[in-house]
Write a protein that holds these residues in place. Structure first.
Motif, PDB file in Angstrom:
ATOM      1  N   GLY A   1      47.744  26.888  20.018  1.00  0.00           N
ATOM      2  CA  GLY A   1      49.480  27.046  19.954  1.00  0.00           C
ATOM      3  C   GLY A   1      50.038  28.214  20.952  1.00  0.00           C
ATOM      4  N   ALA A   2      48.929  28.960  21.646  1.00  0.00           N
ATOM      5  CA  ALA A   2      49.386  30.039  22.356  1.00  0.00           C
ATOM      6  C   ALA A   2      49.824  29.727  23.667  1.00  0.00           C
ATOM      7  N   MET A   3      51.143  30.365  24.002  1.00  0.00           N
ATOM      8  CA  MET A   3      51.708  30.274  25.465  1.00  0.00           C
ATOM      9  C   MET A   3      51.034  30.823  26.181  1.00  0.00           C
ATOM     10  N   ILE A   4      50.650  30.348  27.187  1.00  0.00           N
ATOM     11  CA  ILE A   4      49.728  31.160  28.366  1.00  0.00           C
ATOM     12  C   ILE A   4      50.430  31.385  29.698  1.00  0.00           C
ATOM     13  N   ALA A   5      50.332  32.326  30.229  1.00  0.00           N
ATOM     14  CA  ALA A   5      50.977  32.651  31.504  1.00  0.00           C
ATOM     15  C   ALA A   5      49.722  33.192  32.526  1.00  0.00           C
ATOM     16  N   GLY A   6      49.797  32.388  33.531  1.00  0.00           N
ATOM     17  CA  GLY A   6      48.656  32.372  34.438  1.00  0.00           C
ATOM     18  C   GLY A   6      49.072  33.506  35.747  1.00  0.00           C
ATOM     19  N   GLY A   7      47.972  34.215  35.958  1.00  0.00           N
ATOM     20  CA  GLY A   7      48.293  34.987  37.340  1.00  0.00           C
ATOM     21  C   GLY A   7      46.774  34.980  37.870  1.00  0.00           C
ATOM     22  N   SER A   8      46.974  36.097  38.655  1.00  0.00           N
ATOM     23  CA  SER A   8      45.778  36.329  39.659  1.00  0.00           C
ATOM     24  C   SER A   8      44.930  37.679  39.586  1.00  0.00           C
ATOM     25  N   ASP A   9      45.546  38.710  38.876  1.00  0.00           N
ATOM     26  CA  ASP A   9      45.060  40.042  38.920  1.00  0.00           C
ATOM     27  C   ASP A   9      44.704  40.664  40.322  1.00  0.00           C
ATOM     28  N   ALA A  10      45.400  39.954  41.316  1.00  0.00           N
ATOM     29  CA  ALA A  10      44.859  40.551  42.710  1.00  0.00           C
ATOM     30  C   ALA A  10      45.444  42.030  42.647  1.00  0.00           C
ATOM     31  N   PRO A  11      44.754  42.948  43.296  1.00  0.00           N
ATOM     32  CA  PRO A  11      43.692  42.840  44.316  1.00  0.00           C
ATOM     33  C   PRO A  11      42.311  42.523  43.778  1.00  0.00           C
ATOM     34  N   VAL A  12      42.118  42.613  42.494  1.00  0.00           N
ATOM     35  CA  VAL A  12      40.648  42.508  41.637  1.00  0.00           C
ATOM     36  C   VAL A  12      40.163  40.919  42.297  1.00  0.00           C
ATOM     37  N   GLU A  13      41.229  40.141  42.179  1.00  0.00           N
ATOM     38  CA  GLU A  13      40.820  38.708  42.768  1.00  0.00           C
ATOM     39  C   GLU A  13      41.570  38.549  43.978  1.00  0.00           C
ATOM     40  N   GLN A  14      41.372  36.998  44.570  1.00  0.00           N
ATOM     41  CA  GLN A  14      41.977  36.893  45.866  1.00  0.00           C
ATOM     42  C   GLN A  14      43.377  37.000  45.714  1.00  0.00           C
ATOM     43  N   GLY A  15      44.205  36.475  44.425  1.00  0.00           N
ATOM     44  CA  GLY A  15      45.639  36.468  44.804  1.00  0.00           C
ATOM     45  C   GLY A  15      45.915  35.245  45.087  1.00  0.00           C
ATOM     46  N   ASP A  16      45.323  34.181  45.047  1.00  0.00           N
ATOM     47  CA  ASP A  16      45.771  33.040  45.997  1.00  0.00           C
ATOM     48  C   ASP A  16      46.030  31.710  44.730  1.00  0.00           C
ATOM     49  N   PRO A  17      47.174  31.250  44.790  1.00  0.00           N
ATOM     50  CA  PRO A  17      47.560  30.464  43.694  1.00  0.00           C
ATOM     51  C   PRO A  17      46.731  29.078  43.915  1.00  0.00           C
ATOM     52  N   LEU A  18      46.102  28.780  45.117  1.00  0.00           N
ATOM     53  CA  LEU A  18      45.210  27.477  44.665  1.00  0.00           C
ATOM     54  C   LEU A  18      44.044  27.777  44.267  1.00  0.00           C
ATOM     55  N   VAL A  19      43.661  29.103  44.361  1.00  0.00           N
ATOM     56  CA  VAL A  19      42.356  29.420  43.691  1.00  0.00           C
ATOM     57  C   VAL A  19      42.407  29.494  42.003  1.00  0.00           C
ATOM     58  N   GLU A  20      43.912  29.892  41.677  1.00  0.00           N
ATOM     59  CA  GLU A  20      44.092  29.882  40.282  1.00  0.00           C
ATOM     60  C   GLU A  20      44.306  28.705  39.723  1.00  0.00           C
ATOM     61  N   PHE A  21      44.678  27.663  40.535  1.00  0.00           N
ATOM     62  CA  PHE A  21      45.019  26.162  39.991  1.00  0.00           C
ATOM     63  C   PHE A  21      43.658  25.444  40.235  1.00  0.00           C
ATOM     64  N   TYR A  22      42.872  25.957  40.969  1.00  0.00           N
ATOM     65  CA  TYR A  22      41.640  25.094  40.905  1.00  0.00           C
ATOM     66  C   TYR A  22      40.651  25.875  39.737  1.00  0.00           C
ATOM     67  N   GLY A  23      40.721  27.246  39.509  1.00  0.00           N
ATOM     68  CA  GLY A  23      39.863  27.774  38.345  1.00  0.00           C
ATOM     69  C   GLY A  23      40.322  27.005  37.127  1.00  0.00           C
ATOM     70  N   ALA A  24      41.539  26.822  36.969  1.00  0.00           N
ATOM     71  CA  ALA A  24      41.920  26.356  35.685  1.00  0.00           C
ATOM     72  C   ALA A  24      41.385  24.782  35.476  1.00  0.00           C
ATOM     73  N   VAL A  25      41.368  23.899  36.502  1.00  0.00           N
ATOM     74  CA  VAL A  25      41.052  22.651  36.184  1.00  0.00           C
ATOM     75  C   VAL A  25      39.689  22.199  36.656  1.00  0.00           C
ATOM     76  N   ALA A  26      39.194  23.249  37.210  1.00  0.00           N
ATOM     77  CA  ALA A  26      37.341  23.023  37.497  1.00  0.00           C
ATOM     78  C   ALA A  26      36.499  24.018  36.998  1.00  0.00           C
ATOM     79  N   ARG A  27      37.019  25.250  36.811  1.00  0.00           N
ATOM     80  CA  ARG A  27      36.316  26.205  36.124  1.00  0.00           C
ATOM     81  C   ARG A  27      34.720  26.260  36.730  1.00  0.00           C
ATOM     82  N   ARG A  28      34.767  26.003  37.965  1.00  0.00           N
ATOM     83  CA  ARG A  28      33.594  26.101  38.868  1.00  0.00           C
ATOM     84  C   ARG A  28      33.819  27.185  40.106  1.00  0.00           C
ATOM     85  N   THR A  29      32.670  27.736  40.544  1.00  0.00           N
ATOM     86  CA  THR A  29      32.894  28.672  41.750  1.00  0.00           C
ATOM     87  C   THR A  29      33.498  27.723  42.803  1.00  0.00           C
TER      88      THR A  29
END
Length: 557
Positions: A446-474
């Motif tokens: 039941g938690a509300m999840i807000a998605g982000g990137s934590d850039a510059p720790v990560e790339q900061g690319d929304p495509l990577v975040e979307f991919y990570g959510a649905v694939a959970r693969r490198t």
């Protein structure tokens, strides 16, 4: 209803001063995010807000004569994507300074450092960051000796990619007065050689400040350039809003200058870093603070309960599986988190707390729960405070339902799961890993999840975040054994995490998160339909247009 909303907007509604002329996007593949009307082929923006979304004929019939008409030739339009957790100036500094992102080994880091010495001669400090040892062989932290082997005449300090540790050269340690008898500061650790007791050069969390305070400060002009650079990069990638996870009033002043001069168009929702004098200033002003620009909101305080998993600063309930002598550390005392949370409830200021380890998450939730009990709803400045836990990276099963029960938002970054895959299992062991990066479990609880990137720790690319959510693969398609593929999200859920989730987390659900009449005309346009293409193709897509307030702020050729 659509026609009525369009008529009101055509009458001259504005989202901010100087809103652009009407904009018509047609021949498009539009995902609205609205269940009653999930798809459309055209959208009309007037006065910076959506006036109509539907078929092309309807949009053309309502479009003013001077509307800018753009044929998207089948490109896919999403509600404006929002990065719910990033560090704007850090993104800019990464682009402008000594960037070590992606260095694949210690020898490569040393070679890059050697080149930096050659191309930037003199005696000034060498400051950089972006390295991460978990991808090296062997995966060990660099040391002062490693840096000294390249340069001894200049102080060197290089920040780990997660921003929770630095490695400093011997000269930098000497300037900072760090020696064998220097005690660990509260909330930090000086790593030491177990044989000699001497500092290795690695400084974790609060210990970083011991050396960083000696680095010459940047000018206001340099800071503004970093902020502008970070914002420009974000817009090019398709972000329409960024929620800054910890900033200062000095940065806010520079952001105001950039907005006033027309050098910034990215929407920003800012949290002031605390505990600090800056945070106390926001608490004193409460919701009476007036922003310099409608695109900038300042109404939150960012705190840290613990450190990062990679540098073993995350607070765990049981010892690290690969370092049984440690359970991590608290960066901020829990009682201080509680004090500020109570003040935030009374003053209408949102509190967001960085929590990585399962102990860190539990204690952060504990302080929120105590604050809610101390300040009942009738005494709060905001009925629904929407406190947040940033990262919520390792959460025990007993704490997962508490997010929904307490009304606490889980602000998570899916890219962390695919970046940390190489070291997280070793840090946590087979039992705890089930509760790590567990966005499916939190969402189902039941938690509300807000998605982000934590850039510059990560790339900061929304495509990577979307991919990570649905694939959970490198990005290469690898997923380690028992890496929780059951935690993957559907594509509709992933889109909501990057649109509706951040909008709710910033109290903006009436203005953002979906494409429907009356809402801000913020759109992220991509070359492919992320909702239907094969998973592997998602990171290879590209942003072709970014629209903020009805203005095309980025358009690829």
């Amino acid at each position: 209803m659509l026609l009525g909303a369009a008529a009101a907007l055509l009458a001259g509604t504005r989202s901010f001063a100087g809103a652009p002329p009407a904009l018509l996007l047609h021949n498009a593949n539009i995902h609205t995010g609205v269940p009653a009307q999930p798809r459309a082929e055209a959208v009309l923006a007037v006065g910076g807000r959506v006036a109509y979304v539907g078929d092309r004929a309807g949009a053309l019939a309502l479009a003013p004569e001077d509307a800018r008409r753009v044929d998207l030739k089948g490109a896919t339009v999403f509600p404006g994507l929002a990065d719910a957790h990033a560090h704007l100036s850090g993104i800019g500094w990464r682009e402008l300074s000594f960037d070590l992102t992606g260095v694949e080994s210690l020898p490569v880091l040393q070679e890059r450092l050697r080149e930096r010495v050659r191309t930037a001669p003199g005696d000034a400090w060498i400051v950089g960051g972006g390295w991460i040892e978990s991808k090296w062989t062997p995966a060990v932290f660099p040391t002062r000796e490693d840096l000294d082997a390249v340069v001894t005449s200049r102080p060197v300090v290089l920040e780990r990619a997660d921003g929770h540790a630095v490695v400093a050269s011997s000269l930098a340690l000497k300037i900072a007065g760090i020696g064998p008898d220097t005690p660990d500061p509260a909330g930090g650790q000086i790593l030491r050689d177990p044989r000699t007791g001497l500092p290795t050069g690695m400084l974790v969390d609060a210990a970083m400040d011991l050396v960083q305070r000696h680095v010459p400060p940047v000018t206001d002009e340099d800071l503004a350039r970093a902020l502008e650079t970070g914002a420009s990069r974000s817009v090019r990638l398709g972000w329409t809003e960024m929620q800054i996870a910890g900033t200062t009033w000095r940065e806010i002043e520079q952001l105001c200058r950039l907005y006033a001069s027309g050098r910034l168009n990215l929407r920003l929702y800012a949290a002031i870093g605390g505990p600090s004098a800056d945070a106390e200033r926001l608490l004193n002003e409460g919701r009476n603070y007036k922003s310099c620009d409608p695109r900038l909101t300042v109404r939150a305080i960012k705190l840290y309960i613990d450190g990062a998993l990679g540098s073993r600063g995350a607070a765990l309930e049981e010892p690290y599986s690969d370092a049984p002598e440690s359970r991590g550390l608290y960066v901020t005392p829990p009682e201080e988190i509680l004090r500020i949370a109570i003040a935030g409830l009374k003053r209408g200021i949102q509190i967001e707390t960085h929590a990585i380890g399962d102990r860190g998450n539990r204690v952060a939730l504990d302080q929120y729960e105590k604050a809610f009990a101390t300040v009942p709803p009738g005494e709060r400045a905001v009925a629904e405070p929407r406190f947040r836990v940033e990262h919520a990276q390792v959460v025990s099963a007993r704490d997962m339902p508490r997010f929904a029960k307490l009304g606490v938002i889980a602000s998570m970054q899916t890219s962390h799961a695919i970046s940390d895959m190489l070291f997280a299992p070793a840090r946590l062991g087979p039992g705890r890993i089930a509760g790590a990066y567990a966005w499916r479990s939190l969402m189902d609880a039941g938690a509300m999840i807000a998605g982000g990137s934590d850039a510059p720790v990560e790339q900061g690319d929304p495509l990577v975040e979307f991919y990570g959510a649905v694939a959970r693969r490198t990005l290469e398609g690898y997923a380690g054994a028992d890496w929780g593929l059951d935690q993957r999200l559907t594509r509709d859920e992933a889109l909501a995490v990057l649109t509706k989730g951040p909008a709710f987390a910033a109290f903006e659900e009436n203005d953002r998160g979906t494409i429907e009449p009356g809402k801000l005309a913020d759109f992220s346009v991509f070359s492919t339909d992320l909702m239907t293409i094969p998973e592997a193709e998602i990171p290879r897509s590209r942003a072709v247009m970014t629209v903020i307030g009805g203005e095309i702020v980025y358009g690829a050729p």
